[in-house]
Design an enzyme around this catalytic site. Structure first.
Site, PDB file in Angstrom:
ATOM      1  CG  ASP A   8      44.104  53.239   5.413  1.00 44.93           C
ATOM      2  OD1 ASP A   8      43.735  52.061   5.246  1.00 44.93           O
ATOM      3  OD2 ASP A   8      45.186  53.543   5.959  1.00 44.93           O
ATOM      4  CG  ASP A 129      46.698  47.686  14.360  1.00 42.70           C
ATOM      5  OD1 ASP A 129      47.049  47.003  13.387  1.00 42.70           O
ATOM      6  OD2 ASP A 129      45.542  48.104  14.524  1.00 42.70           O
TER       7      ASP A 129
END
Length: 257
Positions: A8, A129
């Site tokens: 990330d 998500d």
């Protein structure tokens, strides 16, 4: 089952968030390309890269870091975060990224997703998500009224290569994956599903194996790899290709002799 390390990116650095909260970020390395090489050296066959700045702003921001990762390793890379139009998707694929992950645009402009799936077959993945069963968008800062299963079915019909499912309440928490939600999702579609969020141990990864025949073909692991709670090499040995339980014992004779 493929174990996919997560990288990330926030302001060019490798970080992890807690439940998607940008204010709760922990920096693990200043050089993401070195992190990528580390995971590949330990056996990773694919890397999952998320441009967190891009997810929030709607424009890919960490392009230099992504390009450096692509140059530094030879395994396929999938990238998401801020890919909300054809130009950005094409730019990412032209950089050498194998698969582009679409999130917000899947909710806001599904027709574009269908167009991209036809133009770039096998290279478009949709990231779903979910927060309490509803799809979150714009870097998890907003929650839509679209159900995760509903969106997965629509994206499968449009031709996306796979679904990445993340339970936001589990992400970065090391509390284990949401097996119930994963089962509901994977049994509703016929394309592969990659599980993401909450993996804290080999036990969590082994629990996902029960869902592999249903279509869960991979697991993205983030924080647990960086904290050392999960060893990538041990994880691959436990649930990856050629895992121990799939190798027949050498008894010195053939059962079919």
């Amino acid at each position: 089952m493929e174990i996919i390390p997560a990288i990330d990116l926030l302001e060019g650095r490798c970080v992890r968030l807690y439940q998607g909260d940008y204010s709760q970020s922990q920096v693990f390395d200043e050089n993401p390309s070195l992190v990528a090489k580390q995971w590949v050296d330990q056996g990773a066959t694919r890397l999952h890269v998320v441009d967190l700045d891009g997810a929030k702003t709607g424009e890919p921001t960490n392009l230099n870091a992504i390009a450096s990762i692509v140059r530094s390793v030879s395994v396929p890379i999938q990238v998401g975060g801020g890919l909300r139009d054809r130009t950005r998707v094409a730019q990412m694929l032209d950089m050498g990224v194998q698969r582009a992950i679409l999130g917000t645009v899947a909710v806001e402009n599904p027709q574009l997703v269908g167009d991209l799936c036809r133009e770039f077959p096998g290279q478009i993945v949709v990231g779903i998500d979910a927060r309490n069963g509803k799809v979150a968008t714009r870097g998890w800062l907003e929650t839509s009224e679209v159900g995760a299963v509903q969106l997965a079915q629509q994206m499968a019909e449009l031709g996306c290569a796979a679904i990445i499912y993340t339970d936001i309440h589990r992400d970065g928490t090391l509390q284990g994956p949401n097996l119930e939600a994963l089962r509901e999702l994977v049994t509703s579609i016929s394309i592969p599903v990659i599980a993401s969020g909450g993996v804290s141990s080999l036990t969590d990864l082994l629990s996902l194996l029960a869902l592999e025949p249903l279509g869960v073909k991979g697991a993205i692991v983030g924080r647990a790899l960086y904290t050392g709670d999960v060893s990538l090499q041990e994880a691959i040995q436990a649930v990856g290709s050629g895992r121990l339980q799939d190798v027949p014992p050498d008894c010195g004779f053939s059962a079919f002799a």
